[in-house]
Design an enzyme around this catalytic site. Structure first.
Site, PDB file in Angstrom:
ATOM      1  N   SER A 191       0.910  -1.232  -0.030  1.00 28.27           N
ATOM      2  CA  SER A 191       0.053  -0.047   0.091  1.00 28.27           C
ATOM      3  C   SER A 191       0.990   1.076   0.103  1.00 28.27           C
ATOM      4  O   SER A 191       1.038   1.804   0.866  1.00 28.27           O
ATOM      5  CB  SER A 191      -1.048  -0.097   1.156  1.00 28.27           C
ATOM      6  N   LYS A 236      -6.528   1.686  -4.171  1.00 28.84           N
ATOM      7  CA  LYS A 236      -6.497   0.899  -2.984  1.00 28.84           C
ATOM      8  C   LYS A 236      -6.722   2.018  -1.811  1.00 28.84           C
ATOM      9  O   LYS A 236      -7.506   1.726  -0.932  1.00 28.84           O
ATOM     10  CB  LYS A 236      -4.905   0.324  -2.733  1.00 28.84           C
ATOM     11  N   LYS A 275      -3.348   4.335   8.100  1.00 30.93           N
ATOM     12  CA  LYS A 275      -2.152   4.579   6.965  1.00 30.93           C
ATOM     13  C   LYS A 275      -2.803   4.939   5.569  1.00 30.93           C
ATOM     14  O   LYS A 275      -2.479   6.034   4.824  1.00 30.93           O
ATOM     15  CB  LYS A 275      -0.966   3.917   6.897  1.00 30.93           C
TER      16      LYS A 275
END
Length: 281
Positions: free
Chosen positions: A90, A162, A231
């Site tokens: 990610s 994402k 995050k």
């Protein structure tokens, strides 16, 4: 047809089952992780990054863009011309684009292919994979890892998608938890209100797949860490800043998740938000 030699860096909760699936599918595999790890089937275990120098495809499953960049700074000079680097971490979309350009200068190809589906999806090979860039040569490999492979745009688009997906997921989870807490305070059993949501317009992935399964029983065991969700939300909001886009709701979601993430351990599951937010003012 000879199968490509695959290098896999990052054998954490997600990376290990993904690498295991590739080994079981018969791909020649070399794995590396900074921490000690148990062997994976017939895979070769590299003791240093330069042990990955001869691979055709290099897959990265690492914590963030900074780690990805650090690994590639050391490894890229050792990779053969034409090697395909696949970042399934990610990572931050704009940094991904800059990194892809740098690698192109070394005649290395790059795609981003982050995943959604958690540890269970990694084990079962049912991940959703969001790919940025030309994945034609690596599509059979991705099909081993995921049930759905979505080509979402040029390099960096996978990482953007994402982060944006997890922004929506985090926002939905937050508002669902708040609704359940409000309902309980009014006298509506959370399981009953969950049934209402799932039969009505408030239905979501959270209400269908997380509340009864991981929240109401207090197990908080979905397999995706709260700090990782926070995050990803920060990445999405950071992208909005870079693109000069206004995000009122996303800003509040990022504020909430970042605050709570600072109060928990790395092992805390994101579904534990059920007991970490809400309640009296």
């Amino acid at each position: 047809m000879t199968r490509p030699r695959i290098g896999f860096v990052g054998l954490g909760q997600m990376g290990r089952p993904m690498a295991t699936r590739l080994d079981e599918a018969g791909y020649p595999l070399t794995v590396f992780d900074a921490a000690p790890f148990a062997p994976i089937g017939s895979a070769t275990s590299a003791t240093a990054l330069d042990g990955l120098a001869g691979v055709d495809i290099l897959i990265l499953m690492l914590p963030n863009s900074a780690v990805v960049t650090a690994v590639l700074e050391e490894l890229a000079p050792r990779l053969s011309s034409g090697t395909l680097v696949v970042d399934m971490s990610s990572s931050e979309p704009l940094q991904t684009r800059a990194l892809a350009a740098q690698l192109a200068g070394r005649d290395l190809r790059f795609v981003d292919a982050p995943v959604s589906g958690g540890v269970r999806g990694a084990v079962a090979g049912t991940l959703a994979i969001m790919a940025g860039g030309d994945i034609s040569s690596v599509r059979p490999v991705l099909d081993v890892l995921g049930r759905t492979v979505l080509e979402v745009g040029p390099v960096g688009s996978g990482h953007a998608a994402k982060a944006l997906n997890n922004l929506v997921s985090a926002a939905t989870l937050s508002v669902t938890v708040e609704a359940l807490r409000l309902g309980a305070e009014f006298g509506i059993d959370p399981a009953t209100l969950t049934a209402v949501l799932n039969s009505s317009s408030g239905r979501s992935n959270t209400s269908e797949n997380k509340v009864a399964q991981f929240m109401l029983d207090g197990s908080y065991a979905s397999g995706f860490a709260l700090q990782l969700m926070a995050k990803d939300v920060r990445i999405a909001v950071g992208l909005a800043r870079e693109l000069a886009q206004r995000t009122e709701i996303a800003d509040r979601v990022a504020e909430q998740w970042s605050r709570v993430a600072g109060e928990v351990t790395p092992q805390t599951d994101h579904t534990a938000m059920y007991e970490l937010i809400g309640g009296p003012r």
